[in-house]
Enzyme design. Structure first.
Site, mmCIF file in Angstrom:
data_model
loop_
_atom_site.group_PDB
_atom_site.id
_atom_site.type_symbol
_atom_site.label_atom_id
_atom_site.label_comp_id
_atom_site.label_asym_id
_atom_site.label_seq_id
_atom_site.Cartn_x
_atom_site.Cartn_y
_atom_site.Cartn_z
ATOM 1 N N ARG A 189 0.987 -1.390 0.179
ATOM 2 C CA ARG A 189 0.284 -0.226 0.300
ATOM 3 C C ARG A 189 0.927 1.370 0.516
ATOM 4 O O ARG A 189 0.290 2.579 -0.366
ATOM 5 C CB ARG A 189 -0.746 -0.561 1.360
ATOM 6 N N TRP B 157 2.621 6.150 1.953
ATOM 7 C CA TRP B 157 2.779 6.507 1.001
ATOM 8 C C TRP B 157 2.186 8.450 0.736
ATOM 9 O O TRP B 157 1.314 8.366 1.085
ATOM 10 C CB TRP B 157 1.701 5.834 -0.360
ATOM 11 N N GLY C 104 -5.436 7.888 4.001
ATOM 12 C CA GLY C 104 -5.640 9.342 3.128
ATOM 13 C C GLY C 104 -5.215 10.733 3.848
ATOM 14 O O GLY C 104 -4.402 11.348 3.763
ATOM 15 N N LYS D 292 -0.632 0.351 -4.470
ATOM 16 C CA LYS D 292 -1.950 -0.707 -5.212
ATOM 17 C C LYS D 292 -3.277 -0.309 -4.672
ATOM 18 O O LYS D 292 -3.733 -0.459 -5.320
ATOM 19 C CB LYS D 292 -2.066 -2.347 -4.520
#
Ligand code: G6P
Length: 612
Positions: free
Chosen positions: A27, A74, A101, A607
């Site tokens: 992720r 990320w 988020g 991903k």
């Protein structure tokens, strides 16, 4: 996009969250960190880079704790660095938080906090939010839980947050809006994670947290509330994934494992639905919507990335078989351009993860405008699946490699079945053709297995072309989206610039790039476009381009023209893309590996893209 894992219970928490982070690393892998309570004090270990770097950094440090929160990042706000890594601390150092988020109004909140004297040590929106929560806690003299509730009412954006509180060492507080969050329920322990993969080896009982819910977790207690502080009853579900599905099982990379799983995963996507012997096709999730679909004025497919390519193939198939106009939209563009959507339109959202923010938001806005929404998702219980009025799961099993492979072929199989089902309901297909296509789909797993035997040959071709600076991928008709997908795979994992184009359109620009150094991959299986694509190959050869051709058994013409030929089994042209994409996945894989890149975790990618 960002992975979160947390634990509270009787086990040592650090090894649990560390292993969980490794499972969630697909992720995001810009930085990793963990916060735990050791001797009643908050300890935070975080490091730029992959989880292994954080693990090394924490080696030998005191990590004993029965409660921990952890994060793999990320980057959105602020470069990947130690200081921007999560967890982040409140100003008084008593609250630690991980977040997935984006807090869209963080600048405004930050200014308010700066005016009150807060100082920040990172560039992240996350640190702003945890300072904001602490500020509310202090000024209202309330509990952390109450402060979270008040703060989230002011927050614009998407989030999953998990907080550990030094003053309340037996409790984790988590909340979600727009990003995924799963709770694992064990005996005297609870797990929290962005997906079920860190949980599955400990418990199969999970609760999917809904938007605007806050979870208060203790070792032996789970309380779920909505944002208005009303208690919600947790709906405990049984996970149906096995541990083996999320491990490499002897392969060098998840991507290779997933490419080789395709005969089975395609079979699984058809299983219980398509019965070629009896000539029947059953899609339970469409049953209630078949009449609507057959009468649809238009079908709009919304998706991103590889799923968007699957949507393009579906456009060709649905228009051919059902005679219903189909539009395929990038979810992000569809959402923001105020599209004309209304009654009579059916939206099909295609998504492996079922969490892609752009796709989710596009669905929400189409739903508001009165369209029926169907989902084609891989992850059971995902946000997109839950927002849909109906739909079909792809059942490809967990996909860990960041570049999508087995999810794509399962999407193609499912979308072909949907097209057949609509065509049957609408009466736009003859019984004979219906049966023929059922047979073709039934046989496709075996043909994919045959295509996988080309692995060694593709590896040799990969070695030959791995130093090319650019690649061009060309196809026509059903294979045009496969050219796009082949180019995307190569870009994603080998960092070679690659473009996919409709083979004929190549004359209107990309042909200027062609010289003896440019490899051009033609997806040229036997279909109704065959003669035309042969001409396109000649056009490239006339300009000294190097042609790598994907052809079908029995073709003598193309092999006589191409520099390298990869021969796949023949299939009906509607089904052929499921087979022709296989050598392109392998080509990208071997080029990426031979250049020494981490093909499972390509740079800058993630991903599950849960930010818009
Ligand atoms: C990311 C992934 C792609 C994927 C796309 C859409 O970019 O790296 O592999 O195709 O998101 O994701 P979805 O889960 O909606 O199919």
């Amino acid at each position: 996009m960002c992975g979160i894992v947390a634990y509270i219970g009787h086990r040592e928490a650090y090894p649990v969250v560390l292993k969980g982070l490794k499972r969630l690393e697909y992720r995001g892998y810009d930085s990793a960190g963990v916060a735990l309570l050791n001797g009643g004090k908050l300890k935070v270990y975080k490091k730029k880079g992959k989880v292994a770097e954080m693990e090394e950094y924490a080696m030998g440090k005191d990590v004993k704790s029965h409660i921990a929160i952890a994060h793999t990042r990320w980057a959105t706000h602020g470069e990947p660095s130690d200081r921007n890594a999560h967890p982040h601390l409140s100003g008084d150092g008593k609250l630690a938080m991980v977040h997935n988020g984006i807090i869209e109004n963080y600048m405004q909140l930050k200014q308010e906090l700066l005016n009150k004297g807060h100082q920040f040590s990172s560039d992240t929106d996350t640190e702003v939010l945890i300072h904001f929560i602490q500020e509310i806690k202090q000024s209202n003299d309330c509990s952390t839980e109450e402060a979270v509730r008040i703060a989230l009412k002011r927050v614009v954006g998407a989030y999953v947050i998990v907080i550990v509180d030094e003053d309340n060492p037996g409790t984790l507080i988590a909340a979600r809006k727009g990003s995924p969050l799963v709770i694992g329920v064990g005996k005297g322990e609870h797990f929290l994670a962005s997906d079920a993969s860190p949980i599955v080896e400990y418990t199969k009982e999970v609760v999917y947290v809904n938007d605007y819910e806050i979870a208060i977790l203790r070792a032996d207690e789970l309380i779920l509330k909505n944002i208005s502080n009303e208690i919600q009853t947790p709906y405990i579900q049984k996970l149906d994934i096995e541990l083996a599905a999320i491990e490499k099982g002897g392969y060098d990379h998840f991507m290779l494992k997933e490419v080789f799983e395709q005969p089975q995963t395609i079979f699984d996507s058809l299983r219980g639905r398509l019965d070629a012997k009896s000539g029947t096709l059953t899609l339970g999730g469409l049953r209630e919507h078949l009449d609507t679909l057959a009468a649809a004025r238009r079908i709009i497919i919304v998706a991103c990335g590889t799923s968007w390519h699957a949507g393009l193939v579906a456009e060709y198939i649905i228009e051919e078989l059902c005679r219903i106009p189909v539009e395929v939209e990038y979810a992000s563009e569809f959402r923001y351009r105020n599209p004309v959507v209304g009654k009579g339109d059916v939206i099909i959202a295609v998504s492996q993860s079922g969490e892609t923010a752009d796709t989710l938001v596009a669905m929400e806005s189409a739903k508001e405008k009165g369209a029926i929404i169907l989902g084609v998702c891989n992850v059971v219980g995902s946000s997109i699946a839950r927002l849909s009025n109906g739909g079909v799961y792809t059942h490809a099993g967990p996909e860990i490699g960041v570049a999508s492979t087995k999810a794509f072929t399962a999407q193609l199989a499912v979308l072909a079945m949907i097209a057949l089902k609509i065509a049957q309901a609408k009466g736009s297909i003859t019984e004979q053709r219906f049966q023929h296509l059922l047979d073709e789909l039934h046989d496709v797993s075996e043909k994919v297995a045959t295509a996988l035997l080309l692995n060694d040959q593709v590896k040799v071709i990969a070695e030959k072309y791995k130093d090319a600076r650019d690649f061009l991928y060309l196809g026509r008709g059903y294979n045009f989206p496969i050219a796009l997908e082949g180019a995307l795979k190569l870009k994603e994992i080998s960092y070679i610039h690659a473009e996919g184009y409709p083979a004929a359109e190549m004359k209107h620009g990309p042909i200027a790039l062609v010289d003896e150094n440019l490899p051009v991959v033609f997806v040229a299986t036997k279909d109704s476009y065959y003669e035309k694509i042969v001409s396109n190959i000649q056009e490239i050869k006339a300009r000294k381009g190097k042609v790598i051709a994907i052809t079908t058994e029995g073709d003598a013409m193309i092999p006589s023209m191409a520099d390298d030929v990869i021969v796949v089994p023949e299939a009906d042209e509607l089904v052929a893309p499921i087979i022709s994409v296989i050598p392109l996945q392998l080509l990208a894989y071997h080029i990426g590996v031979s250049k020494g890149f981490d093909v499972d975790k390509p740079r800058n990618l993630a991903k599950s893209v849960t930010v818009e």
